[in-house]
Each structure stands twice: as structure tokens, then as C-alpha cells.
Design a protein around this motif. Structure first.
Motif, PDB file in Angstrom:
ATOM      1  N   UNK A   1       0.851  -1.193   0.000  1.00 12.30           N
ATOM      2  CA  UNK A   1       0.000   0.000   0.000  1.00 12.30           C
ATOM      3  C   UNK A   1       0.883   1.238   0.000  1.00 12.30           C
ATOM      4  N   UNK A   2       0.408   2.313  -0.597  1.00 10.67           N
ATOM      5  CA  UNK A   2       1.227   3.518  -0.672  1.00 10.67           C
ATOM      6  C   UNK A   2       1.156   4.396   0.585  1.00 10.67           C
ATOM      7  N   UNK A   3       0.286   4.068   1.544  1.00  9.10           N
ATOM      8  CA  UNK A   3       0.111   4.909   2.727  1.00  9.10           C
ATOM      9  C   UNK A   3       1.209   4.648   3.758  1.00  9.10           C
ATOM     10  N   UNK A   4       1.587   5.723   4.452  1.00  4.35           N
ATOM     11  CA  UNK A   4       2.520   5.584   5.573  1.00  4.35           C
ATOM     12  C   UNK A   4       2.425   6.818   6.464  1.00  4.35           C
ATOM     13  N   UNK A   5       2.899   6.641   7.692  1.00  3.11           N
ATOM     14  CA  UNK A   5       2.903   7.732   8.665  1.00  3.11           C
ATOM     15  C   UNK A   5       4.325   7.957   9.173  1.00  3.11           C
ATOM     16  N   UNK A   6       4.630   9.206   9.461  1.00  4.00           N
ATOM     17  CA  UNK A   6       5.904   9.560  10.081  1.00  4.00           C
ATOM     18  C   UNK A   6       5.585  10.259  11.396  1.00  4.00           C
ATOM     19  N   UNK A   7       6.135   9.749  12.492  1.00  2.00           N
ATOM     20  CA  UNK A   7       5.932  10.338  13.814  1.00  2.00           C
ATOM     21  C   UNK A   7       7.236  10.994  14.242  1.00  2.00           C
ATOM     22  N   UNK A   8       7.164  12.308  14.478  1.00  2.00           N
ATOM     23  CA  UNK A   8       8.325  13.072  14.920  1.00  2.00           C
ATOM     24  C   UNK A   8       8.159  13.428  16.383  1.00  2.00           C
ATOM     25  N   UNK A   9       9.194  14.026  16.972  1.00  2.00           N
ATOM     26  CA  UNK A   9       9.166  14.436  18.364  1.00  2.00           C
ATOM     27  C   UNK A   9       7.900  15.204  18.709  1.00  2.00           C
ATOM     28  N   UNK A  10       7.581  16.207  17.923  1.00  2.00           N
ATOM     29  CA  UNK A  10       6.434  17.059  18.223  1.00  2.00           C
ATOM     30  C   UNK A  10       5.453  17.157  17.064  1.00  2.00           C
ATOM     31  N   UNK A  11       5.438  16.146  16.193  1.00  2.00           N
ATOM     32  CA  UNK A  11       4.547  16.216  15.038  1.00  2.00           C
ATOM     33  C   UNK A  11       4.229  14.822  14.524  1.00  2.00           C
ATOM     34  N   UNK A  12       3.136  14.741  13.789  1.00  2.00           N
ATOM     35  CA  UNK A  12       2.700  13.507  13.162  1.00  2.00           C
ATOM     36  C   UNK A  12       2.292  13.866  11.742  1.00  2.00           C
ATOM     37  N   UNK A  13       2.775  13.119  10.754  1.00  2.00           N
ATOM     38  CA  UNK A  13       2.472  13.454   9.376  1.00  2.00           C
ATOM     39  C   UNK A  13       2.035  12.204   8.626  1.00  2.00           C
ATOM     40  N   UNK A  14       0.892  12.274   7.957  1.00  2.00           N
ATOM     41  CA  UNK A  14       0.373  11.162   7.169  1.00  2.00           C
ATOM     42  C   UNK A  14       0.710  11.396   5.701  1.00  2.00           C
ATOM     43  N   UNK A  15       1.070  10.297   5.024  1.00  2.00           N
ATOM     44  CA  UNK A  15       1.496  10.392   3.629  1.00  2.00           C
ATOM     45  C   UNK A  15       0.858   9.304   2.796  1.00  2.00           C
ATOM     46  N   UNK A  16       0.750   9.571   1.505  1.00  2.00           N
ATOM     47  CA  UNK A  16       0.369   8.570   0.517  1.00  2.00           C
ATOM     48  C   UNK A  16       1.322   8.753  -0.652  1.00  2.00           C
TER      49      UNK A  16
END
Length: 169
Positions: free
Chosen positions: A56-71
Motif C-alpha cells: 500500500x502507498x500509505x505511511x505515517x511519520x511520527x516526529x518528536x512534536x509532530x505527526x504526518x500522514x502520507x500517501x
């Protein structure tokens, strides 16, 4: 207005190297990119591939103070990005490395894409080096031939001068 986002993993060429993940956007009708957000690689805590059992092309990146969703455009592009990101983390992070979860084993198991890219670069460098060596040899032969022609021309000029000088007498 249509907006296209890209995630870029980059490393500076200054010492000590600084690795970061940058989100850039390109607005419809524009050829330029605008940097929206940048995180240092040390801030990355988790890479979530969402589902390890399917491409699947979806993924998430979790940073120290942020969360980013990607496709990603394709699952293959996601895999390539993850391999590059994993390799960059292994190489440039000495302390706390991010956790890669829900990722297919092919992402973590090997750097086949990185190795094939490195092999391609190595092959290109070898071909360029060989071409330069061959060119250097041709230039060397041309230089030798030029020197021979110069010497022949000087001898001809001297001989012609002597012949002319003797005719004038």
C-alpha cells in the motif's frame, strides 16, 4: 487549487553531516517548490508502513512534536523512500534510531534498491574513467604526432632556407 507534496530525505555535505526530512509543495501551474516543513532526522521517532501484509502507498511519520500522514504515488515509491530513509538513519544517527513498524521485510532486510543504485553509479564512474583514460591516451598520441610534425616542419624550413640561400649565391 491543486497542491502536490513531496517528502525529501537529504543530507548536507558539510561536516558534521546533518540529515533531514523536508516537506515541499508545488502549487498547480507553478514550476517552483516551496519548503513547508523540515524535521531533523534526530526528531524522527517512528515510521509506520500501515500494513506489512499488502503493498500500500500509505505511511505515517511520527516526529518528536509532530505527526504526518502520507500517501506515495505507488507502493514501490514508498518502499524506495523507506529503504533510503532506513539506510540514512543507520548511517547518520548514532543514538536513538526511529522505530520502523508495519513495514514489509523487504524494506528492512536489504538495500537492494540502494545497492543497485550504487552499482549503477559505480559502473558509470568506471565507464567514465575508462573513457577519460582512452581520451588521455589519444591526446598523448596526438601530442606526440604534433611534436613530430613540428620537428619535420622545422627541418623542412631549415632545408628550404639553405636551398634558397644557396640559390641566391
Amino acid at each position: 487549487i491543486s497542491v502536490i507534496c513531496f517528502s525529501v530525505c537529504s543530507v548536507t555535505n558539510k561536516k558534521p553531516a546533518q540529515a533531514s526530512i523536508t516537506k515541499v509543495k508545488q502549487f498547480e501551474g507553478s514550476t517552483s517548490f516551496v519548503r513547508r516543513t523540515q524535521w531533523m532526522l534526530e526528531q524522527l521517532r517512528q515510521v509506520n508502513g500501515i500494513d506489512p501484509n499488502r503493498d500500500s502507498p500509505e505511511f505515517d511519520l511520527l516526529f518528536e512534536n509532530a505527526f504526518d500522514q502520507w500517501v506515495a504515488n505507488t507502493a514501490s515509491e514508498k518502499c524506495t523512500f523507506f529503504q533510503i530513509l532506513h539506510h540514512t538513519c543507520q548511517r547518520y544517527l548514532t543514538d536513538k534510531k526511529p522505530e520502523f513498524i508495519n513495514c514489509q521485510s523487504k524494506i528492512m532486510g536489504g538495500n537492494s534498491i540502494l545497492h543497485s543504485a550504487a552499482d549503477s553509479v559505480t559502473s558509470a564512474v568506471q565507464k567514465a574513467s575508462q573513457a577519460l583514460n582512452e581520451r588521455g591516451e589519444r591526446l598523448g598520441r596526438a601530442e606526440e604526432k604534433t611534436e613530430e610534425l613540428k620537428n619535420s616542419a622545422q627541418q623542412f624550413a631549415e632545408t628550404a632556407h639553405k636551398v634558397r640561400f644557396q640559390q641566391d649565391k
